[in-house]
Design a protein around this motif. Structure first.
Motif, PDB file in Angstrom:
ATOM      1  N   GLU A 269      72.642 -17.821 113.687  1.00  0.00           N
ATOM      2  CA  GLU A 269      72.464 -19.193 113.205  1.00  0.00           C
ATOM      3  C   GLU A 269      71.148 -19.743 113.746  1.00  0.00           C
ATOM      4  OE1 GLU A 269      75.371 -21.008 116.731  1.00  0.00           O
ATOM      5  OE2 GLU A 269      75.788 -21.428 114.614  1.00  0.00           O
ATOM      6  N   CYS A 287      66.690 -19.508 116.868  1.00  0.00           N
ATOM      7  CA  CYS A 287      67.874 -18.837 116.349  1.00  0.00           C
ATOM      8  C   CYS A 287      68.655 -18.230 117.505  1.00  0.00           C
ATOM      9  CB  CYS A 287      67.489 -17.746 115.358  1.00  0.00           C
ATOM     10  SG  CYS A 287      66.586 -18.366 113.903  1.00  0.00           S
ATOM     11  N   LYS A 290      75.700 -15.474 117.181  1.00  0.00           N
ATOM     12  CA  LYS A 290      76.966 -16.157 117.430  1.00  0.00           C
ATOM     13  C   LYS A 290      77.760 -15.486 118.546  1.00  0.00           C
ATOM     14  CE  LYS A 290      77.374 -18.059 112.770  1.00  0.00           C
ATOM     15  NZ  LYS A 290      78.170 -18.106 111.524  1.00  0.00           N
TER      16      LYS A 290
END
Length: 722
Positions: A269, A287, A290
């Motif tokens: 993400e 970035c 996760k």
């Protein structure tokens, strides 16, 4: 049969966890290591296809100045040596030059580092400005202006040359021969200067100044804590006289103008950031994976992606065997139940680990320690969930921002029940200890003139605090940007001064434990819908034992409000808060700013100017015109004399906040008989506020004095300011 399938399933899970070790570091066909240092994308070497723009180009030089048998990476366009790169955290460890002054042949040229135009800044969280010297002031400058600094003092036992024998890794740098201070945010360039303690005096002894990395001790033994606070150290090995460079940390982001296409991967993400600029709410992006590890800037760089072909080939027999056995036993209810239990337990483990990681990162362990010790009153605060606060603030919409500082951003929001709130969102590079400190202190305070803490949220990467919303800004704005609809009358000034004094008296003498605010200034005094004062910002405040008379800390504070005695001795007392309040009182009297620039661009202190006018009997020349028109001269002089006593250079001669509160209440009572008070009462007086305006307030304050009867004993507490 079922047991065999379960074992195979666990093998598969373990393989998926370990597969992250085989994840790509650099782009295909690009060199990924220089010497012993891995070079992950967006950094790269040689071909422009291997890195994201020129600023991320690494030059692998040979030989190293420290090791003649290995190569050394450098940021090519900046010229700084790289020691390690952390993609997930957005950090680069470098070797940073130090500045020497009056050290003979070892004198170094003026350090003037610049990262301008690059995606890098000096990390405020991971670095400190450190100086070593005797009776000197080290200053960090940005474009010629002082942005940080510290004072180091030596006793008479110090000999010439002892400074050079300091080992930073073993030094607390608490002001004795070595000092430290925080860096400003968004620092892209700086220069250093060392001067003597007296004005226009230069230091004639060998001194050192540097921006250096700071590490936190890890562990659970008392060694890692200092009076309940985590300890830090500088990872610098050797004597300071032998050093040319020290470790430092840069933060970075992918700038908007790079036009880099970031991977679209459900295992990663990306979010907007403003690491490099305070002028833009979105200067770049970062970035993260996760799962918490990997390289999110590469396709397939995060765990749980399909494994490399060679890895898949080596395990294909086992995979085929598992598929066959699972297919054969698919109809077994027992197998399904076992698999369901395993999957549930695995998912719960992953979620629990993530929550624990976030809880620990947000200072949850320290907060838990405070909760178990009874320092936090959990009945007064609520634990909010993230969804609740996202809905209240429209997903932290930038249009909801009502305040922004170096460590946090404040958003306005509305809960489902209609309550208007202010949500304080700490920045990634902010100090987590300030979040915990403010939470603990505000949870103990119950006073109408102190901003009320409603609760907190620890479910996010960044901790959140929730307060009551204060609608009318701060006293500095109201005082220096006059509101024609609600002008700053003499009576309002007196009332605000009395309310702030009462809040400080409560903190010093009537709270469950004495609290030193440590940053009283007009910008930290908020005004509610009826323009009543609310003292705010307790990030640097300290709760102390009742038998302690002072704190010994590295000097920090706001110029113009800083107690000169504290600056000289590094000892903060309740009288230091009294001095800062005295400056606020002078602001209210004169309507002038605490620091002004003269025509020669020299800083002029309002406090010093005020004291001079009092001594020369010309104080009414600087009193605000509205004050002289509306107030009676004898009452104004009483406030002038009170402010003058608060600004005494000798702290012992200053009044206590108890005495200040009573004197201001007495003056207000006399002023309340005038026509100006009656006119003001028609405008702002309401039933829920009448109790403050009548004489019962004095009785309430006097009853609180019984709580403060104590005979303190002198005891030094050395607290290392973070």
């Amino acid at each position: 049969m079922i047991l065999k399938l379960v074992i195979h399933f666990f093998i598969l899970v373990i393989w998926e966890v370990s597969a992250q070790d085989d994840l790509p570091v650099a782009k295909l066909g690009c060199n990924w290591q220089c010497g012993d240092v891995p070079i992950p994308f967006p950094f790269g070497m040689k071909s422009s296809e291997c890195y994201a723009g020129k600023w991320f180009e690494i030059e692998c030089r040979n030989p190293s100045r420290y090791n003649h048998y290995t190569h050394t990476p450098y940021l090519k366009w900046i010229g700084l040596e790289v020691t390690s790169i952390y993609v997930e955290e957005g950090l680069v460890n470098i070797n940073n030059p130090i500045y020497r002054s009056n050290c003979g042949s070892k004198d170094s040229s003026q350090v003037n580092q610049s990262l301008e135009g690059s995606p890098f800044v000096y990390s405020q969280k991971h670095n400190k400005f450190v100086a070593a010297g005797c009776n000197s002031i080290a200053v960090l400058k940005l474009n010629g202006s002082d942005v940080s600094g510290c004072v180091s003092i030596c006793d008479q036992n110090y000999k010439v040359g002892d400074i050079g024998k300091i080992e930073l890794i073993n030094s607390d740098c608490n002001g004795k021969s070595c000092c430290e201070n925080s860096l400003p945010p968004y620092l892209k360039e700086y220069s250093t200067e060392i001067k003597g303690l007296k004005e226009n005096e230069t230091s004639d002894e060998c001194s050192y100044a540097m921006v250096v990395q700071q590490y936190q001790y890890h562990g659970y033994r008392p060694f890692f804590y200092n009076n309940g606070r985590k300890r830090y150290y500088f990872p610098v090995y050797g004597l300071v006289k032998d050093l040319d460079v020290v470790p430092a940390v840069l933060e970075w982001e992918i700038l908007n103008n790079l036009n880099l296409t970031l991977p679209l991967d459900h295992h990663s993400e990306c979010c907007d950031t403003n690491v490099t600029s305070s002028q833009y709410k979105r200067s770049g992006q970062r970035c993260s994976c996760k799962s918490g590890s990997g390289n999110p800037y590469l396709d397939g760089g995060c765990p749980d992606d399909p494994p490399p072909p060679q890895y898949r080939k080596s395990r294909s027999p086992l995979t085929i065997s598992i598929i066959k056995e699972v297919s054969i036993s698919f109809g077994s209810i027992i197998l399904l139940l076992i698999l369901w239990r395993v999957l549930t337990a695995t998912k719960k483990t992953i979620v629990d680990k993530y929550r624990k990681r976030m809880f620990k990162r947000n200072g949850g362990l320290l907060l838990q320690q405070r909760l178990s010790s009874g320092e936090v009153n959990v009945d007064k605060v609520k634990i909010f969930n993230l969804k609740e606060l996202e809905k209240a603030t429209d997903n932290f919409n930038t249009n909801r921002v009502v305040g922004k500082g170096g460590q946090a951003t404040v958003y306005k929001g509305m809960l489902i029940n209609g309550t208007i709130i202010a949500v304080k969102k700490f920045k990634v590079q902010g100090k987590i200890e300030e979040f915990i400190n403010e939470f603990v202190i505000l949870s103990q305070i119950n006073h109408r003139n102190v901003v009320k803490l409603l609760g907190s949220c620890l479910e996010t990467k960044i901790p959140l605090l929730v307060y009551e919303f204060i609608p009318n800004g701060n006293l500095f704005e109201y005082l220096h940007q006059q509101n024609e609809d609600f002008p700053m009358t003499w009576d309002i000034r007196l009332r605000i001064a009395t309310e702030v004094a009462g809040a400080l008296f409560y903190l010093h003498s009537a709270a469950s434990q004495p609290i030193y605010h440590k940053d009283i200034k007009s910008t930290n005094i908020l005004l509610d819908e009826k323009y009543r004062a609310k003292v705010a910002d307790f990030g640097t405040s300290r709760m102390i034992s009742s038998d302690v008379t002072h704190l010994t800390t590295v000097v920090q504070g706001t110029f113009g409000y800083l107690d000169p005695e504290y600056f000289q001795t590094s000892q903060f007392t309740e009288k230091s808060d009294v001095y800062s309040f005295g400056v606020v009182l002078v602001e209210l009297l004169t309507g002038k700013r605490p620091i002004t620039l003269t025509s020669s661009e020299e800083a002029k202190s309002l406090a010093s100017y005020f004291i001079l006018c009092v001594e020369q009997d010309c104080v009414f020349d600087i009193i605000d015109e509205r004050v002289t028109k509306e107030g009676e001269k004898n009452h104004i002089m009483e406030v002038v004399n009170l402010a003058n006593r608060c600004l005494e250079l000798n702290g012992k001669r200053r009044p206590t906040m108890k005495e200040v509160t009573l004197e201001l209440e007495s003056i207000r009572k006399l002023e309340g008989k005038s026509n100006a008070q009656e006119k003001y009462n028609e405008l702002v007086r309401s039933e829920d506020y009448q109790c403050w305006d009548d004489y019962s307030t004095i009785l309430e304050i006097r009853s609180a004095f019984d709580l403060s009867s104590r005979t303190p004993t002198l005891e030094d507490i050395h607290i290392r300011t973070i």
